[in-house]
Design a protein around this motif. Structure first.
Motif, PDB file in Angstrom:
ATOM      1  N   LEU A  18     139.121  37.547 -27.207  1.00 44.35           N
ATOM      2  CA  LEU A  18     139.345  37.511 -25.759  1.00 44.35           C
ATOM      3  C   LEU A  18     139.312  36.084 -25.217  1.00 44.35           C
ATOM      4  O   LEU A  18     140.132  35.704 -24.385  1.00 44.35           O
ATOM      5  CB  LEU A  18     138.302  38.370 -25.045  1.00 44.35           C
ATOM      6  N   GLY A  19     138.380  35.287 -25.701  1.00 45.44           N
ATOM      7  CA  GLY A  19     138.284  33.895 -25.270  1.00 45.44           C
ATOM      8  C   GLY A  19     139.488  33.080 -25.683  1.00 45.44           C
ATOM      9  O   GLY A  19     140.024  32.291 -24.897  1.00 45.44           O
ATOM     10  N   LEU A  20     139.932  33.278 -26.913  1.00 43.31           N
ATOM     11  CA  LEU A  20     141.108  32.558 -27.407  1.00 43.31           C
ATOM     12  C   LEU A  20     142.359  32.965 -26.633  1.00 43.31           C
ATOM     13  O   LEU A  20     143.169  32.116 -26.256  1.00 43.31           O
ATOM     14  CB  LEU A  20     141.294  32.823 -28.905  1.00 43.31           C
ATOM     15  N   THR A  21     142.499  34.254 -26.370  1.00 45.01           N
ATOM     16  CA  THR A  21     143.645  34.734 -25.593  1.00 45.01           C
ATOM     17  C   THR A  21     143.630  34.149 -24.183  1.00 45.01           C
ATOM     18  O   THR A  21     144.664  33.704 -23.674  1.00 45.01           O
ATOM     19  CB  THR A  21     143.631  36.276 -25.527  1.00 45.01           C
ATOM     20  N   ALA A  22     142.472  34.111 -23.549  1.00 44.65           N
ATOM     21  CA  ALA A  22     142.366  33.542 -22.209  1.00 44.65           C
ATOM     22  C   ALA A  22     142.705  32.057 -22.212  1.00 44.65           C
ATOM     23  O   ALA A  22     143.388  31.560 -21.313  1.00 44.65           O
ATOM     24  CB  ALA A  22     140.959  33.764 -21.661  1.00 44.65           C
ATOM     25  N   ALA A  23     142.263  31.323 -23.236  1.00 44.24           N
ATOM     26  CA  ALA A  23     142.551  29.893 -23.320  1.00 44.24           C
ATOM     27  C   ALA A  23     144.045  29.643 -23.509  1.00 44.24           C
ATOM     28  O   ALA A  23     144.621  28.755 -22.874  1.00 44.24           O
ATOM     29  CB  ALA A  23     141.755  29.266 -24.464  1.00 44.24           C
ATOM     30  N   VAL A  24     144.677  30.427 -24.375  1.00 49.15           N
ATOM     31  CA  VAL A  24     146.116  30.253 -24.618  1.00 49.15           C
ATOM     32  C   VAL A  24     146.910  30.583 -23.363  1.00 49.15           C
ATOM     33  O   VAL A  24     147.821  29.840 -22.972  1.00 49.15           O
ATOM     34  CB  VAL A  24     146.570  31.114 -25.819  1.00 49.15           C
ATOM     35  N   LEU A  25     146.597  31.697 -22.713  1.00 47.14           N
ATOM     36  CA  LEU A  25     147.321  32.076 -21.498  1.00 47.14           C
ATOM     37  C   LEU A  25     147.091  31.072 -20.370  1.00 47.14           C
ATOM     38  O   LEU A  25     148.019  30.746 -19.623  1.00 47.14           O
ATOM     39  CB  LEU A  25     146.907  33.477 -21.057  1.00 47.14           C
ATOM     40  N   GLY A  26     145.885  30.555 -20.261  1.00 49.63           N
ATOM     41  CA  GLY A  26     145.601  29.541 -19.250  1.00 49.63           C
ATOM     42  C   GLY A  26     146.372  28.258 -19.496  1.00 49.63           C
ATOM     43  O   GLY A  26     146.937  27.662 -18.573  1.00 49.63           O
ATOM     44  N   THR A  27     146.422  27.830 -20.749  1.00 44.41           N
ATOM     45  CA  THR A  27     147.170  26.622 -21.095  1.00 44.41           C
ATOM     46  C   THR A  27     148.657  26.802 -20.820  1.00 44.41           C
ATOM     47  O   THR A  27     149.317  25.910 -20.284  1.00 44.41           O
ATOM     48  CB  THR A  27     146.941  26.272 -22.577  1.00 44.41           C
ATOM     49  N   MET A  28     149.190  27.956 -21.182  1.00 43.93           N
ATOM     50  CA  MET A  28     150.609  28.223 -20.926  1.00 43.93           C
ATOM     51  C   MET A  28     150.900  28.248 -19.428  1.00 43.93           C
ATOM     52  O   MET A  28     151.929  27.725 -18.974  1.00 43.93           O
ATOM     53  CB  MET A  28     151.014  29.550 -21.563  1.00 43.93           C
ATOM     54  N   GLY A  29     149.999  28.817 -18.650  1.00 42.79           N
ATOM     55  CA  GLY A  29     150.187  28.867 -17.207  1.00 42.79           C
ATOM     56  C   GLY A  29     150.222  27.492 -16.574  1.00 42.79           C
ATOM     57  O   GLY A  29     151.067  27.206 -15.730  1.00 42.79           O
ATOM     58  N   VAL A  30     149.316  26.618 -16.997  1.00 47.86           N
ATOM     59  CA  VAL A  30     149.295  25.256 -16.462  1.00 47.86           C
ATOM     60  C   VAL A  30     150.550  24.503 -16.891  1.00 47.86           C
ATOM     61  O   VAL A  30     151.160  23.785 -16.092  1.00 47.86           O
ATOM     62  CB  VAL A  30     148.028  24.507 -16.924  1.00 47.86           C
ATOM     63  N   TYR A  31     150.986  24.667 -18.131  1.00 47.01           N
ATOM     64  CA  TYR A  31     152.170  23.966 -18.616  1.00 47.01           C
ATOM     65  C   TYR A  31     153.417  24.425 -17.863  1.00 47.01           C
ATOM     66  O   TYR A  31     154.276  23.615 -17.519  1.00 47.01           O
ATOM     67  CB  TYR A  31     152.355  24.189 -20.118  1.00 47.01           C
ATOM     68  N   ILE A  32     153.513  25.726 -17.581  1.00 47.62           N
ATOM     69  CA  ILE A  32     154.675  26.236 -16.857  1.00 47.62           C
ATOM     70  C   ILE A  32     154.631  25.802 -15.398  1.00 47.62           C
ATOM     71  O   ILE A  32     155.663  25.435 -14.816  1.00 47.62           O
ATOM     72  CB  ILE A  32     154.736  27.777 -16.978  1.00 47.62           C
ATOM     73  N   ARG A  33     153.456  25.797 -14.809  1.00 49.72           N
ATOM     74  CA  ARG A  33     153.324  25.439 -13.396  1.00 49.72           C
ATOM     75  C   ARG A  33     153.590  23.961 -13.155  1.00 49.72           C
ATOM     76  O   ARG A  33     154.237  23.588 -12.182  1.00 49.72           O
ATOM     77  CB  ARG A  33     151.914  25.790 -12.909  1.00 49.72           C
ATOM     78  N   GLU A  34     153.101  23.121 -14.014  1.00 47.57           N
ATOM     79  CA  GLU A  34     153.299  21.683 -13.877  1.00 47.57           C
ATOM     80  C   GLU A  34     154.626  21.297 -14.518  1.00 47.57           C
ATOM     81  O   GLU A  34     155.037  21.865 -15.509  1.00 47.57           O
ATOM     82  CB  GLU A  34     152.157  20.910 -14.558  1.00 47.57           C
TER      83      GLU A  34
END
Length: 77
Positions: A18-34
Motif C-alpha cells: 500500500l505504501g509503495l502504491t501510494a508513493a508511485v501514484l503520488g509521484t506520477m501525479g506530481v509529474y503529470i501536474r507539473e
C-alpha cells in the motif's frame, strides 16, 4: 485454543504494498501536474539556451540583447 480464522490482521507485506502504491501514484501525479522540462534539468537548460543564442548570432548571452556574463557551470567552458 487458537484465534478465529476470520479475524486476521494485515501483514507487513500489505502495508508495504500500500505504501509503495501510494508513493508511485503520488509521484506520477506530481509529474503529470507539473510541466516537464523542455530539454533537461537546470544546468542543461541553461547551457542549451546559451548555445541556441550563440548559434542564432546573439553571442554568448542568456538573453538576446543582454550583457555577456558567464552563466554556465559545465566543465566544457
Amino acid at each position: 485454543m487458537s484465534a478465529p480464522a476470520t479475524a486476521q490482521t494485515p501483514g507487513v507485506r500489505t502495508y508495504l504494498a500500500l505504501g509503495l502504491t501510494a508513493a508511485v501514484l503520488g509521484t506520477m501525479g506530481v509529474y503529470i501536474r507539473e510541466a516537464p522540462p523542455l530539454v533537461g534539468m537546470d544546468d542543461a537548460n541553461i547551457g542549451f539556451r546559451y548555445a541556441r543564442n550563440l548559434a542564432e548570432g546573439y553571442g554568448f548571452v542568456f538573453n538576446p540583447g543582454g550583457e555577456r556574463v558567464e552563466g554556465v557551470t559545465s566543465l566544457l567552458w
